[in-house]
Design an enzyme around this catalytic site. Sequence first.
Site, PDB file in Angstrom:
ATOM      1  N   HIS A 196      11.410 -14.591 -54.258  1.00  0.00           N
ATOM      2  CA  HIS A 196      12.037 -14.861 -53.540  1.00  0.00           C
ATOM      3  C   HIS A 196      13.803 -14.002 -53.187  1.00  0.00           C
ATOM      4  CE1 HIS A 196       9.879 -17.637 -51.672  1.00  0.00           C
ATOM      5  NE2 HIS A 196       9.166 -18.235 -52.736  1.00  0.00           N
ATOM      6  N   HIS A 212       6.340 -14.504 -58.866  1.00  0.00           N
ATOM      7  CA  HIS A 212       6.453 -14.812 -57.193  1.00  0.00           C
ATOM      8  C   HIS A 212       8.211 -15.286 -57.121  1.00  0.00           C
ATOM      9  CE1 HIS A 212       5.587 -17.282 -54.245  1.00  0.00           C
ATOM     10  NE2 HIS A 212       6.496 -18.181 -54.198  1.00  0.00           N
ATOM     11  N   GLU A 213       9.133 -16.274 -58.397  1.00  0.00           N
ATOM     12  CA  GLU A 213      10.640 -16.876 -57.917  1.00  0.00           C
ATOM     13  C   GLU A 213      11.249 -15.768 -57.898  1.00  0.00           C
ATOM     14  OE1 GLU A 213      10.995 -19.249 -56.399  1.00  0.00           O
ATOM     15  OE2 GLU A 213       8.883 -19.760 -56.948  1.00  0.00           O
ATOM     16  N   GLU A 229       6.716 -16.360 -48.408  1.00  0.00           N
ATOM     17  CA  GLU A 229       5.854 -17.173 -49.871  1.00  0.00           C
ATOM     18  C   GLU A 229       4.861 -16.200 -49.662  1.00  0.00           C
ATOM     19  OE1 GLU A 229       6.416 -19.837 -51.799  1.00  0.00           O
ATOM     20  OE2 GLU A 229       8.129 -19.738 -50.888  1.00  0.00           O
TER      21      GLU A 229
END
Length: 227
Positions: free
Chosen positions: A126, A122-123, A197
Site C-alpha cells: 500500500h 501487504h501493508e 486490496e
Amino acid sequence: LLLSMGAFLTLVGWLLWGVNGVIMLLPAGVALVLINPGVTPWLIMRMYGAVRLSPEQAPLLHSALHELSSRAGLSRTPLLYYIPSSIINAFALGRRDNAAIALSDGLLRVLDTREAIVVLAHELSHIRNNDIRVMGVADLFSRLTSLLSLFGLLLLLVNLPLIVLGAASINWFAILILIFAPHLSALAQMGLSRTREYDADLNAVNLTGDPEGLARALVKIRSEERR
C-alpha cells in the site's frame, strides 16, 4: 474509478451553482488534497494509542520489514507500531519516504510469524503504490459529494412551497442526480478500495514469494472475524 468520483462531485457542484460552482470547488479540493498527505503518521498512531515496536521487541518482524522495504524499492523502512487492541487489524500510513505500519495485539496473537510477515508485505505494498494518498483523495471526493448533495436537497425543501404553488419549476433529472450521486460515489469508492486490496495481496506475494502464507493469514483472519 477515481475519475468517476471526481465527475460525480463536479456534476453536483455544477447543478447547484453552474460553472461558478465548479470553479469554486477546484481550489478547495486542491488545497484539501495537498493537506491530506501532510498529516504525520505518528500523530495518527497516537490517536490509536499505538506504541513503537523496537528491534529488540520484535527482531524477526523488523528484519523482515527491512528486507521487504529494500525489495519494494523504498528509500526508508517504515516504522513499526503495536496497537494494544484485541481487534484484528493492520494498516499503513504516510508516504514512501515517511511511513508507518501498525499491527494490533489481536492480529499478532492470531497469526504466526510467517503469516504476520506476509501481512507486513501487504501493508508495505500500500505504501509503495501510494494507496494511502489515493484512498484519501477518494474519501475526500465521496464526503464532498455527500455534503453538496445534502445541501442541494435542503434547498429543494426550502423552495418546496414555491414549487407546490407553481411559482417555481423543478428539474427531476437534477433531483435524481442529487439523490443518487452520493451512493454512486460510495460504490465507486468501495470498488477502488477492493481493487487496491487485491493489488496489495498480489504485490505481497511477489515481495515474499509466499502465496501459501498469505492464504493462511487470510483464512485465520476471516475465521476470527466470524466469531
